[in-house]
Design a protein around this motif. Sequence first.
Motif, short mmCIF file in Angstrom:
data_model
loop_
_atom_site.label_atom_id
_atom_site.label_comp_id
_atom_site.label_asym_id
_atom_site.label_seq_id
_atom_site.Cartn_x
_atom_site.Cartn_y
_atom_site.Cartn_z
N GLY A 69 0.80 -1.22 0.00
CA GLY A 69 0.00 0.00 0.00
C GLY A 69 0.83 1.27 0.00
O GLY A 69 0.29 2.36 -0.18
N ASP A 70 2.14 1.16 0.20
CA ASP A 70 3.02 2.34 0.15
C ASP A 70 3.15 2.84 -1.28
O ASP A 70 2.93 2.09 -2.24
N LEU A 71 3.55 4.09 -1.39
CA LEU A 71 3.89 4.66 -2.68
C LEU A 71 5.41 4.81 -2.75
O LEU A 71 6.04 5.24 -1.79
N SER A 116 -10.46 -9.87 -3.68
CA SER A 116 -9.51 -8.76 -3.75
C SER A 116 -8.60 -8.74 -2.53
O SER A 116 -8.97 -9.21 -1.46
N THR A 117 -7.43 -8.15 -2.69
CA THR A 117 -6.48 -7.98 -1.60
C THR A 117 -6.51 -6.53 -1.15
O THR A 117 -6.29 -5.62 -1.96
N ARG A 118 -6.77 -6.30 0.13
CA ARG A 118 -6.81 -4.94 0.67
C ARG A 118 -5.38 -4.41 0.80
O ARG A 118 -4.51 -5.07 1.37
N LEU A 119 -5.13 -3.20 0.25
CA LEU A 119 -3.81 -2.58 0.33
C LEU A 119 -3.77 -1.51 1.42
O LEU A 119 -2.87 -1.49 2.24
N ILE A 120 -4.72 -0.60 1.38
CA ILE A 120 -4.91 0.42 2.41
C ILE A 120 -6.41 0.57 2.57
O ILE A 120 -7.19 -0.01 1.81
N ASN A 121 -6.81 1.37 3.53
CA ASN A 121 -8.24 1.57 3.76
C ASN A 121 -8.93 2.04 2.48
O ASN A 121 -8.61 3.09 1.94
N THR A 179 -0.77 7.31 0.84
CA THR A 179 -1.79 8.15 0.24
C THR A 179 -3.15 7.69 0.71
O THR A 179 -3.27 6.72 1.46
N THR A 180 -4.17 8.37 0.25
CA THR A 180 -5.54 7.94 0.49
C THR A 180 -6.13 7.47 -0.83
O THR A 180 -5.67 7.86 -1.91
N THR A 181 -7.14 6.67 -0.73
CA THR A 181 -7.81 6.18 -1.93
C THR A 181 -8.41 7.33 -2.73
O THR A 181 -8.30 7.36 -3.95
N ASP A 182 -9.01 8.29 -2.05
CA ASP A 182 -9.60 9.43 -2.76
C ASP A 182 -8.54 10.21 -3.52
O ASP A 182 -8.75 10.56 -4.68
#
Length: 186
Positions: free
Chosen positions: A11-13, A90-95, A148-151
Amino acid sequence: MNTTPSTVKNGDLLIAEPFMGDTNFDRSVVLVCEHSPSGTFGLVLNQQTDIHLGDVIEDVHPDLPLFVGGPVQQNTLHFIHRRPDLIDGSTRLINGLYWSGDFDQVKQAINLGTLTERDARFFIGYSGWSEGQLDAELLQKAWIISRTTTDFLFDTPTKEFWRGVLKQMGGEYKSIAHYPVDPRLN
């Protein structure tokens, strides 16, 4: 080789340092989808192509843009999304952000109009690092690690994404966001 465990998490950038020198990743932002001691798998978020999903998959309407996920195996298709209610496995990466899942459900949701480019991004190829390779690049300061955030990921225009992530980080990173592509032209 450094034996210190990497600070990278799923989930990191990975934000390419402005003068990295690798044309595959020039001003790229890579979403880490899988990181383990044996290697790392990620997708470049800001390299949109002129190709559409319908160009590589039959029976998909409306057409959604494709991105280059990286230089490895560009004959493969990958996706991220924020609709786990529509896509099993699906695999959850971040919220709120997921990677992969049941592709038949994806095609059905696209054709029904319940999955749009505001909720999913599709990639040809991926970015990959073998055991220790990413850690070595991090020691060379080729990448900046961020979250980051999903949005932010789905709502920020592709051409502004690299700068936008750095600006969002603030401090010295906000200054880096303004570095010219070619400093000789400054």
